[in-house]
Design an enzyme around this catalytic site. Sequence first.
Site, PDB file in Angstrom:
ATOM      1  N   THR A  68      -2.954  -2.444  -2.076  1.00  0.00           N
ATOM      2  CA  THR A  68      -1.675  -2.646  -2.753  1.00  0.00           C
ATOM      3  C   THR A  68      -1.615  -1.795  -4.018  1.00  0.00           C
ATOM      4  O   THR A  68      -2.472  -0.936  -4.249  1.00  0.00           O
ATOM      5  CB  THR A  68      -1.400  -4.161  -2.949  1.00  0.00           C
ATOM      6  OG1 THR A  68      -0.088  -4.320  -3.452  1.00  0.00           O
ATOM      7  CG2 THR A  68      -2.407  -4.825  -3.883  1.00  0.00           C
ATOM      8  N   LYS A  72      -1.780   2.766  -3.043  1.00  0.00           N
ATOM      9  CA  LYS A  72      -1.317   3.037  -1.675  1.00  0.00           C
ATOM     10  C   LYS A  72      -1.312   4.521  -1.303  1.00  0.00           C
ATOM     11  O   LYS A  72      -1.415   4.853  -0.125  1.00  0.00           O
ATOM     12  CB  LYS A  72       0.078   2.441  -1.452  1.00  0.00           C
ATOM     13  CG  LYS A  72       0.060   0.927  -1.346  1.00  0.00           C
ATOM     14  CD  LYS A  72       1.414   0.379  -0.948  1.00  0.00           C
ATOM     15  CE  LYS A  72       1.409  -1.132  -1.002  1.00  0.00           C
ATOM     16  NZ  LYS A  72       2.633  -1.726  -0.451  1.00  0.00           N
ATOM     17  N   GLY A 251      13.236 -10.495   0.906  1.00  0.00           N
ATOM     18  CA  GLY A 251      12.124  -9.671   1.390  1.00  0.00           C
ATOM     19  C   GLY A 251      10.831 -10.391   1.720  1.00  0.00           C
ATOM     20  O   GLY A 251       9.833  -9.746   2.033  1.00  0.00           O
TER      21      GLY A 251
END
Length: 291
Positions: A68, A72, A251
Amino acid sequence: MKMKINGRTKVCGVIGKPIAHTMSPVIHNTLACELQVNLAYLPFLVEENIASAIEGAYHLGMLGLNVTVPYKSDVIGSLSEIDELAEKIGAVNTLVRQDTGYKGYNTDLPGLYRAMESDGVHIAGEEMIVLGAGGAARAVAFMCAAYGVKKLYLLNRNVEKARLVAKEVNDKSEREFVIPMALEEYPQLPNKKMIAIQATSVGLSPNVEDVVIADSAFYDKIHTGYDLIYKPTNTKFMELVKANGGVAYHGLKMLLYQGIIAFELWNETIVPEDLVNMVYQKMKEEMGINE
Ligand code: ATR
């Protein structure tokens, strides 16, 4: 069901900075328990030297890692192989152990796709709207290319950025399907109802009253709205979509499905939909979301 750790337990984890807020251990340890897979999943705060961390993980025999913020793209240099979509996006969030190193995937965007499919929203052959032209919007545009979206109107405050993203996605997907526009050009969108994805950071907590476009005429062109934001779970964008008769989603399911897909890659399995729902409930409980 209880988790059992023994000499044969496979280890996965998530690396990032910061990492304390991650939901991934909840997702993966619940899946491992329920599916009786002998796997444990842990968070790792990597302060620096990501390449050494990956090398160490490989030599410790770790089956896989999630990656994360802020690693990335940095992690790409440490891979032995990279999946095609991840390469185009330039961001990897899942490493899968292979004979000579880790193969990198991006499950964030396929995660959004699976979330949409599970909501009964099918994007193949559709004309769509995306708000934004930053890292998230660019990745969404590549996802739309990969899953057969017919036309994509990419609206951004900085139209030059929208043009650059459109050119890159059109070039790499070898079809001219992304149309860049400035935000204020929304009246020129076709007069029909479409799916829209809100991929800017506008409306993120604590600025919950902010929205990229406030005019209800824009929302007349949306039948289904996805906000990539999940804090809050009801953004101003979502409220406006609903106020104009559309359906709106946040989301959080994308976050869920990026984990589901990573688990499937590591364990060469398919997670059944009832278990996906159970993990989703667990995630929401953990985050104090009760809707
Ligand atoms: P991410 O990686 O989350 O996509 P980013 O790359 O910084 O973050 O992109 C942020 C996006 O939100 C951009 O599309 C940005 O628009 P600009 O390219 O014009 O800057 C958009 N954004 C941020 N604040 C905004 C605001 N107040 N109004 C409109 N768009 C905004």
